[in-house]
Scaffold this motif. Structure first.
Motif, PDB file in Angstrom:
ATOM      1  N   ASN A   1     -23.914  -8.846  44.178  1.00 57.31           N
ATOM      2  CA  ASN A   1     -23.445 -10.218  43.945  1.00 57.31           C
ATOM      3  C   ASN A   1     -21.990 -10.296  43.502  1.00 57.31           C
ATOM      4  O   ASN A   1     -21.525 -11.369  43.129  1.00 57.31           O
ATOM      5  CB  ASN A   1     -24.354 -10.912  42.938  1.00 57.31           C
ATOM      6  CG  ASN A   1     -25.620 -11.400  43.586  1.00 57.31           C
ATOM      7  OD1 ASN A   1     -25.623 -12.457  44.208  1.00 57.31           O
ATOM      8  ND2 ASN A   1     -26.687 -10.624  43.473  1.00 57.31           N
ATOM      9  N   LEU A   2     -21.291  -9.159  43.546  1.00 57.45           N
ATOM     10  CA  LEU A   2     -19.856  -9.196  43.273  1.00 57.45           C
ATOM     11  C   LEU A   2     -19.154  -9.903  44.424  1.00 57.45           C
ATOM     12  O   LEU A   2     -19.531  -9.745  45.585  1.00 57.45           O
ATOM     13  CB  LEU A   2     -19.283  -7.794  43.125  1.00 57.45           C
ATOM     14  CG  LEU A   2     -19.723  -6.975  41.908  1.00 57.45           C
ATOM     15  CD1 LEU A   2     -19.066  -5.599  41.944  1.00 57.45           C
ATOM     16  CD2 LEU A   2     -19.411  -7.684  40.617  1.00 57.45           C
ATOM     17  N   VAL A   3     -18.136 -10.663  44.094  1.00 54.14           N
ATOM     18  CA  VAL A   3     -17.323 -11.348  45.100  1.00 54.14           C
ATOM     19  C   VAL A   3     -15.933 -10.731  45.018  1.00 54.14           C
ATOM     20  O   VAL A   3     -15.271 -10.828  43.987  1.00 54.14           O
ATOM     21  CB  VAL A   3     -17.257 -12.867  44.830  1.00 54.14           C
ATOM     22  CG1 VAL A   3     -16.360 -13.551  45.845  1.00 54.14           C
ATOM     23  CG2 VAL A   3     -18.658 -13.467  44.819  1.00 54.14           C
ATOM     24  N   GLY A   4     -15.528 -10.035  46.067  1.00 52.02           N
ATOM     25  CA  GLY A   4     -14.228  -9.363  46.033  1.00 52.02           C
ATOM     26  C   GLY A   4     -14.330  -8.027  45.329  1.00 52.02           C
ATOM     27  O   GLY A   4     -15.393  -7.407  45.281  1.00 52.02           O
TER      28      GLY A   4
ATOM     29  N   MET B   1     -18.203 -16.667  39.160  1.00 54.43           N
ATOM     30  CA  MET B   1     -17.797 -16.718  37.775  1.00 54.43           C
ATOM     31  C   MET B   1     -16.976 -15.473  37.476  1.00 54.43           C
ATOM     32  O   MET B   1     -17.340 -14.381  37.888  1.00 54.43           O
ATOM     33  CB  MET B   1     -19.031 -16.787  36.882  1.00 54.43           C
ATOM     34  CG  MET B   1     -18.702 -16.875  35.430  1.00 54.43           C
ATOM     35  SD  MET B   1     -20.178 -17.283  34.483  1.00 54.43           S
ATOM     36  CE  MET B   1     -19.435 -17.342  32.884  1.00 54.43           C
ATOM     37  N   THR B   2     -15.904 -15.638  36.733  1.00 55.85           N
ATOM     38  CA  THR B   2     -15.059 -14.506  36.360  1.00 55.85           C
ATOM     39  C   THR B   2     -15.597 -13.860  35.095  1.00 55.85           C
ATOM     40  O   THR B   2     -15.881 -14.542  34.107  1.00 55.85           O
ATOM     41  CB  THR B   2     -13.614 -14.975  36.113  1.00 55.85           C
ATOM     42  OG1 THR B   2     -13.117 -15.559  37.317  1.00 55.85           O
ATOM     43  CG2 THR B   2     -12.723 -13.818  35.714  1.00 55.85           C
TER      44      THR B   2
ATOM     45  N   PHE C   1     -13.575  -9.199  37.290  1.00 55.34           N
ATOM     46  CA  PHE C   1     -14.332  -9.260  38.539  1.00 55.34           C
ATOM     47  C   PHE C   1     -15.063 -10.585  38.629  1.00 55.34           C
ATOM     48  O   PHE C   1     -15.258 -11.280  37.631  1.00 55.34           O
ATOM     49  CB  PHE C   1     -15.302  -8.065  38.659  1.00 55.34           C
ATOM     50  CG  PHE C   1     -16.290  -7.937  37.531  1.00 55.34           C
ATOM     51  CD1 PHE C   1     -17.611  -8.333  37.703  1.00 55.34           C
ATOM     52  CD2 PHE C   1     -15.917  -7.391  36.308  1.00 55.34           C
ATOM     53  CE1 PHE C   1     -18.530  -8.207  36.677  1.00 55.34           C
ATOM     54  CE2 PHE C   1     -16.830  -7.265  35.278  1.00 55.34           C
ATOM     55  CZ  PHE C   1     -18.137  -7.667  35.457  1.00 55.34           C
ATOM     56  N   GLN C   2     -15.459 -10.932  39.832  1.00 52.98           N
ATOM     57  CA  GLN C   2     -16.161 -12.186  40.105  1.00 52.98           C
ATOM     58  C   GLN C   2     -17.616 -11.873  40.467  1.00 52.98           C
ATOM     59  O   GLN C   2     -17.877 -10.929  41.214  1.00 52.98           O
ATOM     60  CB  GLN C   2     -15.514 -12.912  41.296  1.00 52.98           C
ATOM     61  CG  GLN C   2     -14.035 -13.181  41.148  1.00 52.98           C
ATOM     62  CD  GLN C   2     -13.766 -14.329  40.209  1.00 52.98           C
ATOM     63  OE1 GLN C   2     -14.468 -15.320  40.225  1.00 52.98           O
ATOM     64  NE2 GLN C   2     -12.748 -14.184  39.387  1.00 52.98           N
ATOM     65  N   VAL C   3     -18.518 -12.694  39.952  1.00 54.10           N
ATOM     66  CA  VAL C   3     -19.952 -12.553  40.235  1.00 54.10           C
ATOM     67  C   VAL C   3     -20.495 -13.931  40.611  1.00 54.10           C
ATOM     68  O   VAL C   3     -20.120 -14.937  40.005  1.00 54.10           O
ATOM     69  CB  VAL C   3     -20.714 -12.014  38.999  1.00 54.10           C
ATOM     70  CG1 VAL C   3     -22.202 -11.888  39.293  1.00 54.10           C
ATOM     71  CG2 VAL C   3     -20.142 -10.690  38.545  1.00 54.10           C
TER      72      VAL C   3
ATOM     73  N   SER D   1     -15.876   3.913  44.195  1.00 54.74           N
ATOM     74  CA  SER D   1     -16.685   2.945  44.962  1.00 54.74           C
ATOM     75  C   SER D   1     -15.819   2.042  45.832  1.00 54.74           C
ATOM     76  O   SER D   1     -16.351   1.157  46.499  1.00 54.74           O
ATOM     77  CB  SER D   1     -17.507   2.071  44.013  1.00 54.74           C
ATOM     78  OG  SER D   1     -16.692   1.044  43.431  1.00 54.74           O
ATOM     79  N   GLY D   2     -14.508   2.263  45.803  1.00 52.87           N
ATOM     80  CA  GLY D   2     -13.602   1.360  46.513  1.00 52.87           C
ATOM     81  C   GLY D   2     -13.389   0.067  45.750  1.00 52.87           C
ATOM     82  O   GLY D   2     -13.039  -0.952  46.333  1.00 52.87           O
ATOM     83  N   TRP D   3     -13.589   0.123  44.430  1.00 52.59           N
ATOM     84  CA  TRP D   3     -13.418  -1.039  43.549  1.00 52.59           C
ATOM     85  C   TRP D   3     -14.452  -2.124  43.837  1.00 52.59           C
ATOM     86  O   TRP D   3     -14.224  -3.295  43.602  1.00 52.59           O
ATOM     87  CB  TRP D   3     -12.004  -1.606  43.632  1.00 52.59           C
ATOM     88  CG  TRP D   3     -10.961  -0.591  43.318  1.00 52.59           C
ATOM     89  CD1 TRP D   3     -10.233   0.124  44.223  1.00 52.59           C
ATOM     90  CD2 TRP D   3     -10.553  -0.132  42.033  1.00 52.59           C
ATOM     91  NE1 TRP D   3      -9.385   0.990  43.567  1.00 52.59           N
ATOM     92  CE2 TRP D   3      -9.559   0.854  42.214  1.00 52.59           C
ATOM     93  CE3 TRP D   3     -10.923  -0.469  40.725  1.00 52.59           C
ATOM     94  CZ2 TRP D   3      -8.942   1.505  41.159  1.00 52.59           C
ATOM     95  CZ3 TRP D   3     -10.312   0.182  39.671  1.00 52.59           C
ATOM     96  CH2 TRP D   3      -9.328   1.155  39.895  1.00 52.59           C
ATOM     97  N   ARG D   4     -15.637  -1.724  44.320  1.00 53.97           N
ATOM     98  CA  ARG D   4     -16.652  -2.698  44.724  1.00 53.97           C
ATOM     99  C   ARG D   4     -17.978  -2.571  43.993  1.00 53.97           C
ATOM    100  O   ARG D   4     -18.918  -3.307  44.306  1.00 53.97           O
ATOM    101  CB  ARG D   4     -16.900  -2.593  46.227  1.00 53.97           C
ATOM    102  CG  ARG D   4     -15.666  -2.923  47.031  1.00 53.97           C
ATOM    103  CD  ARG D   4     -16.009  -3.373  48.423  1.00 53.97           C
ATOM    104  NE  ARG D   4     -14.837  -3.856  49.116  1.00 53.97           N
ATOM    105  CZ  ARG D   4     -14.415  -5.118  49.095  1.00 53.97           C
ATOM    106  NH1 ARG D   4     -15.066  -6.019  48.413  1.00 53.97           N
ATOM    107  NH2 ARG D   4     -13.335  -5.474  49.761  1.00 53.97           N
TER     108      ARG D   4
END
Length: 110
Positions: free
Chosen positions: A98-101, A1-2, A62-64, A18-21
């Motif tokens: 649970n972040l995706v990307g 989900m965005t 971000f995507q979760v 964090s490297g955008w993570r």
């Protein structure tokens, strides 16, 4: 989900580190992490609140994984499109897992 999150320069610097993570841990006076469900609401906060308080506001996207978010209710805190999740600070590490990307900056306001 965005999801989207309006943020200021200090929080964005920690996301960059964090490297955008990952989102950084909440401060003691911030017991809740508030991602929002639409870009327009994130833009309103970044432009009208973050700029006023820090001189610059960013909108991030971000995507979760939905399975993680299904544990939380969506809160309507204003008009029909003023929607956000209230994620307790103690769950932030799990949200980050649970972040995706990566977390992306999609707008900047000064």
């Amino acid at each position: 989900m965005t999801l989207w999150r309006p943020t200021g320069p200090e929080e964005l610097a920690l996301v960059r580190a964090s490297g955008w993570r990952a989102w950084p841990p909440r401060l003691p006076e911030q017991p809740i992490f508030y991602p929002v469900l639409n870009e327009a609401y994130a833009t309103m906060i970044a432009r009208d609140w973050n700029v006023k308080h820090s001189g610059v506001g960013y909108v991030t996207r971000f995507q979760v994984r939905r399975a993680f978010l299904d544990r939380y209710d969506v809160h309507q805190v204003g008009g029909d499109t003023i929607l956000e999740y209230w994620i307790p600070a103690e769950d932030l590490d799990e949200l980050n897992a649970n972040l995706v990307g990566t977390i992306e900056v999609v707008a900047e306001y000064r």
